[in-house]
Every structure is written in C-alpha cells, then in structure tokens.
Motif scaffolding. Structure first.
Motif, PDB file in Angstrom:
ATOM      1  N   VAL A  25      46.323  51.170  42.761  1.00  0.00           N
ATOM      2  CA  VAL A  25      46.272  52.604  43.052  1.00  0.00           C
ATOM      3  C   VAL A  25      44.900  52.979  43.605  1.00  0.00           C
ATOM      4  CG1 VAL A  25      46.335  54.919  42.003  1.00  0.00           C
ATOM      5  CG2 VAL A  25      48.078  53.219  41.395  1.00  0.00           C
ATOM      6  N   SER A  26      43.838  52.445  43.016  1.00  0.00           N
ATOM      7  CA  SER A  26      42.480  52.732  43.507  1.00  0.00           C
ATOM      8  C   SER A  26      42.312  52.294  44.950  1.00  0.00           C
ATOM      9  CB  SER A  26      41.427  52.034  42.640  1.00  0.00           C
ATOM     10  OG  SER A  26      41.406  52.590  41.361  1.00  0.00           O
ATOM     11  N   ASN A  27      42.801  51.108  45.270  1.00  0.00           N
ATOM     12  CA  ASN A  27      42.706  50.617  46.649  1.00  0.00           C
ATOM     13  C   ASN A  27      43.500  51.487  47.611  1.00  0.00           C
ATOM     14  OD1 ASN A  27      41.003  48.501  45.996  1.00  0.00           O
ATOM     15  ND2 ASN A  27      42.682  47.049  45.708  1.00  0.00           N
ATOM     16  N   MET A  28      44.680  51.903  47.194  1.00  0.00           N
ATOM     17  CA  MET A  28      45.510  52.753  48.038  1.00  0.00           C
ATOM     18  C   MET A  28      44.826  54.094  48.303  1.00  0.00           C
ATOM     19  SD  MET A  28      49.195  54.417  47.203  1.00  0.00           S
ATOM     20  CE  MET A  28      48.586  56.038  46.856  1.00  0.00           C
ATOM     21  N   LEU A  29      44.307  54.713  47.250  1.00  0.00           N
ATOM     22  CA  LEU A  29      43.646  56.011  47.405  1.00  0.00           C
ATOM     23  C   LEU A  29      42.361  55.888  48.226  1.00  0.00           C
ATOM     24  CD1 LEU A  29      44.213  57.538  43.869  1.00  0.00           C
ATOM     25  CD2 LEU A  29      45.403  58.100  45.998  1.00  0.00           C
ATOM     26  N   LYS A  30      41.615  54.807  48.013  1.00  0.00           N
ATOM     27  CA  LYS A  30      40.393  54.581  48.787  1.00  0.00           C
ATOM     28  C   LYS A  30      40.721  54.471  50.273  1.00  0.00           C
ATOM     29  CE  LYS A  30      37.352  51.522  47.314  1.00  0.00           C
ATOM     30  NZ  LYS A  30      36.649  50.233  47.074  1.00  0.00           N
ATOM     31  N   LYS A  31      41.754  53.729  50.583  1.00  0.00           N
ATOM     32  CA  LYS A  31      42.168  53.558  51.980  1.00  0.00           C
ATOM     33  C   LYS A  31      42.569  54.905  52.584  1.00  0.00           C
ATOM     34  CE  LYS A  31      44.449  49.977  54.431  1.00  0.00           C
ATOM     35  NZ  LYS A  31      45.193  48.770  54.350  1.00  0.00           N
ATOM     36  N   ASP A  32      43.311  55.703  51.806  1.00  0.00           N
ATOM     37  CA  ASP A  32      43.727  57.021  52.287  1.00  0.00           C
ATOM     38  C   ASP A  32      42.504  57.908  52.531  1.00  0.00           C
ATOM     39  OD1 ASP A  32      45.760  59.107  52.840  1.00  0.00           O
ATOM     40  OD2 ASP A  32      44.890  60.037  51.057  1.00  0.00           O
ATOM     41  N   MET A  33      41.588  57.955  51.592  1.00  0.00           N
ATOM     42  CA  MET A  33      40.393  58.798  51.732  1.00  0.00           C
ATOM     43  C   MET A  33      39.537  58.370  52.920  1.00  0.00           C
ATOM     44  SD  MET A  33      39.241  59.141  47.780  1.00  0.00           S
ATOM     45  CE  MET A  33      40.449  59.427  46.511  1.00  0.00           C
ATOM     46  N   SER A  35      40.552  57.069  55.594  1.00  0.00           N
ATOM     47  CA  SER A  35      41.226  57.417  56.848  1.00  0.00           C
ATOM     48  C   SER A  35      40.819  58.806  57.339  1.00  0.00           C
ATOM     49  CB  SER A  35      42.746  57.318  56.698  1.00  0.00           C
ATOM     50  OG  SER A  35      43.257  58.402  55.951  1.00  0.00           O
ATOM     51  N   TYR A  36      40.222  59.595  56.465  1.00  0.00           N
ATOM     52  CA  TYR A  36      39.745  60.929  56.829  1.00  0.00           C
ATOM     53  C   TYR A  36      38.247  60.930  57.156  1.00  0.00           C
ATOM     54  CZ  TYR A  36      44.057  61.919  54.275  1.00  0.00           C
ATOM     55  OH  TYR A  36      45.345  61.904  53.821  1.00  0.00           O
ATOM     56  N   GLY A  37      37.642  59.745  57.185  1.00  0.00           N
ATOM     57  CA  GLY A  37      36.226  59.645  57.507  1.00  0.00           C
ATOM     58  C   GLY A  37      35.308  59.924  56.332  1.00  0.00           C
ATOM     59  N   LEU A  38      35.839  59.835  55.124  1.00  0.00           N
ATOM     60  CA  LEU A  38      35.050  60.087  53.916  1.00  0.00           C
ATOM     61  C   LEU A  38      35.163  58.901  52.973  1.00  0.00           C
ATOM     62  CD1 LEU A  38      36.361  63.701  53.244  1.00  0.00           C
ATOM     63  CD2 LEU A  38      34.095  63.113  54.138  1.00  0.00           C
ATOM     64  N   ASN A  39      34.079  58.623  52.252  1.00  0.00           N
ATOM     65  CA  ASN A  39      34.212  57.619  51.212  1.00  0.00           C
ATOM     66  C   ASN A  39      34.820  58.303  49.983  1.00  0.00           C
ATOM     67  OD1 ASN A  39      32.126  58.551  49.347  1.00  0.00           O
ATOM     68  ND2 ASN A  39      30.615  57.713  50.762  1.00  0.00           N
ATOM     69  N   PRO A  40      35.325  57.535  49.027  1.00  0.00           N
ATOM     70  CA  PRO A  40      36.004  58.144  47.875  1.00  0.00           C
ATOM     71  C   PRO A  40      35.151  59.156  47.109  1.00  0.00           C
ATOM     72  CG  PRO A  40      36.534  55.826  47.972  1.00  0.00           C
ATOM     73  CD  PRO A  40      35.464  56.067  49.017  1.00  0.00           C
TER      74      PRO A  40
END
Length: 154
Positions: A25-33, A35-40
C-alpha cells in the motif's frame, strides 16, 4: 482462525500479512503521489493544509509525524514551488502559520479527487462491513502497540 494453527501462530501470520500489505500500500500511494510531482511528505503536508486550513508549523509536524527541522525543510521546498505561504499569527507573533497558496489550492482541487479515487479502488473488493471491521481491528492493534511503547519508556 485456522484450526491447525495455534493463536500465537495465527497472530504471527496476521502480522506478516499486515506488514506485507503495508509495504504494498505504501508503494502504491507513493507512486500515486509522485505522479503529481510531489514526494509523499510534501503531498501529506498539502493534504493536511487542504483539509484543515492554515496550521502552525509545529502542528503540521505532529500531524505528519515529522521532527521540527524536517517539517521546516518540507515547508521550505513547498514554498519554493509556490504551493504554500507562511504568515505570522496575528494573535501570537511567535507562531508561524502555513497555508496553501492559490496555486496550492488549485493543485489540490485538481489532484485530490484523483488520489481519493485511487484509495477507493484499493478497497473496492472489501465490503462496507469488512472495511469497518478492518478499521476497528487496526485501531485496536495500533493502540496496543502504542501502550507497549509507552510502558517501555516509563
């Protein structure tokens, strides 16, 4: 509970599953975040400001579990991107409030619904009852772990 496993074995199995799920889940959310040009961390700070409004730096740090020096660095980075603004609190000049800039609000208005949809997709195969039970179970486990840590420091 699996009849061939003891309670202790089942607890260890559940912990292994929880930790693996956390990683996925952490990896998935990190990848999503990202994609918006922001780190988690940047995304999480912006999410706090988006949902709670202007906040003192110390409160933001507490909400995202960051030390004072780290949260200052993250705020500096977001300020360089023109996504947040610092303002001195009129009621207490020792306190600096941070809020989203107009550009920050525009970005969050655009990306937050997409991020929310990613989270909804994550839980789409879980029933409402299972989701409620999961929330309660994880809360119980989290408080138990917190109690354990507090006992170890006393």
């Amino acid at each position: 509970m699996n009849k061939s496993m003891s309670r202790e074995e089942e607890a260890l199995r559940a912990l292994t599953i929880l930790l693996r799920a956390h990683g996925s889940v952490s990896n998935m959310l990190k990848k999503d975040m990202q994609s918006y040009g922001l780190n988690p961390t940047e995304f999480t700070v912006m999410e706090v400001l988006y949902s709670k409004g202007a906040q003192p730096i110390q409160i933001i740090g507490n909400k995202v579990l960051l030390a004072s020096s780290s949260i200052t660095y993250v705020i500096d980075q977001l300020e360089k991107k023109d996504l947040v603004e610092r303002k001195v609190n009129e009621n207490d000049r020792r306190v600096t409030l941070v809020s989203l800039s107009d550009k920050g609000y525009e970005l969050m208005d655009d990306i937050f619904p997409q991020h929310s949809e990613v989270i909804n997709q994550l839980f789409e195969e879980v029933s409402d009852e299972e989701l409620a039970q999961l929330s309660e179970s994880l809360k119980t486990i989290g408080f138990k772990a917190l109690d354990y840590c507090n006992q170890q420091t006393n």
